[in-house]
Enzyme design. Structure first.
Site, short mmCIF file in Angstrom:
data_model
loop_
_atom_site.label_atom_id
_atom_site.label_comp_id
_atom_site.label_asym_id
_atom_site.label_seq_id
_atom_site.Cartn_x
_atom_site.Cartn_y
_atom_site.Cartn_z
N TYR A 56 0.85 -1.18 0.00
CA TYR A 56 0.00 0.00 0.00
C TYR A 56 0.89 1.24 0.00
O TYR A 56 1.44 1.63 1.02
CB TYR A 56 -0.91 0.02 1.23
N PRO A 214 -13.27 -5.86 -7.03
CA PRO A 214 -12.06 -5.16 -6.58
C PRO A 214 -11.49 -4.31 -7.69
O PRO A 214 -11.41 -4.72 -8.85
CB PRO A 214 -11.12 -6.32 -6.21
#
Length: 309
Positions: A56, A214
């Site tokens: 991330y 997603p």
């Protein structure tokens, strides 16, 4: 409350911090002070587990969590993941993200996550994907087992794996948590859910309230067929459809812990309030019975290109 690995007590709903990154999950979150404030308010509101990953940002999400919350409250669990890489901020997803299982790479991932988070031991560390092809799945799990023996990892989790991979991993080491894409319209991982619960692992649904595939824009309402079921239930409980989606997950098993993500403290508090909603047998049956035909998640392939970040 729910128990992870036999010794970590956390709340039934965690916080997924993935969205506190730049566009396309690349780089710094554009409202750094707001992100720090949100993380602090999340803990004040009762969040006891924050879910992140080295990919991330990459790395910026873990660093933001450290800046906001270190030294961490004693009751707070930080869960992170390793094993995925990003090829840049833009591009087609098959080229943009891949899984690496090389032993030295996974060891580096774990050690650097600990450094970025400012901890000597990571409470919950996931293998982020079961799709790496440069090392056997068993060798990847074995690497994490060794890091656990060394004291770097307290508990091991698996993310985006199959039920067969979970079984293989359990022959090597105890698995405390299993994370997968699962919500009221995305139920393809039912077999993995059942295998995780049977194994005594906590099942951690990611994207539990965004009812789209997603990588698609967030949509907590879902397709019309889903709204026709969720909205009347929400109205009867004085709740939102997102809260009902979370309450449905919580009611399925006491060992399910969703980790919804948001950049809004109001939505975060609403998510936590879902713990207080008690769905009736009729509510559960209505949600269990509807067929999410035509949803984007219906035929989601299990490939790295479409797996969670």
């Amino acid at each position: 409350m729910i128990t992870l690995g036999g010794d970590l007590r956390v709340g039934r709903i965690g916080y997924g911090a993935m969205r506190l990154t730049g566009p396309n999950l690349w780089g710094e979150y554009d409202d750094r002070d707001g992100g720090i404030g949100l993380l602090r308010q999340a803990v004040e509101a009762g969040v006891t587990l924050i879910d992140t990953a080295d990919v991330y940002g990459p790395h910026t999400n873990e660093l933001l969590i450290r800046e906001a919350l270190h030294p961490y409250p004693e009751h707070l669990v930080i869960a992170t993941k390793g094993g995925l890489v990003r090829g840049g901020p833009v591009g087609a997803r098959p080229a943009l993200i891949d899984a690496i299982g090389n032993t030295r790479y996974l060891r580096q991932c774990a050690y650097l996550s600990a450094r970025r988070l400012g901890v000597e031991r990571i409470d919950l560390y996931y293998l982020h994907s079961g799709y790496a092809r440069d090392a056997s799945f068993e060798d990847q799990v074995g690497t994490l087992a060794e890091l656990r023996q060394l004291g770097l990892i307290r508990h091991i989790g698996l993310s985006n794996v199959t039920a067969a991979q979970l079984a293989a991993a359990r022959r090597i080491v105890d698995i405390a948590a299993v994370s997968a894409h699962f919500n009221v319209v995305a139920r393809e991982q039912e077999a993995l859910l059942e295998a995780a619960l049977e194994a005594g692992a906590v099942f951690v649904p990611w994207q539990p309230v965004s009812l789209t595939a997603p990588g698609s824009p967030t949509d907590t309402g879902g397709p019309e067929a889903v709204r026709r079921v969720l909205e009347p239930i929400a109205s009867r409980h004085g709740a939102t459809s997102s809260q009902i989606a979370l309450a449905w997950l919580l009611a399925r098993s006491p060992a399910i812990m969703p980790v919804p993500g948001t950049t809004s403290i109001r939505h975060l508090r609403e998510n936590l309030d879902a713990q207080d909603i008690k769905l009736s047998r009729e509510d559960m049956q209505s949600i269990n019975n509807f067929a999410p035909e035509g949803t984007a998640t219906k035929a989601l392939p299990l490939t790295p290109a479409r797996s969670s970040l």
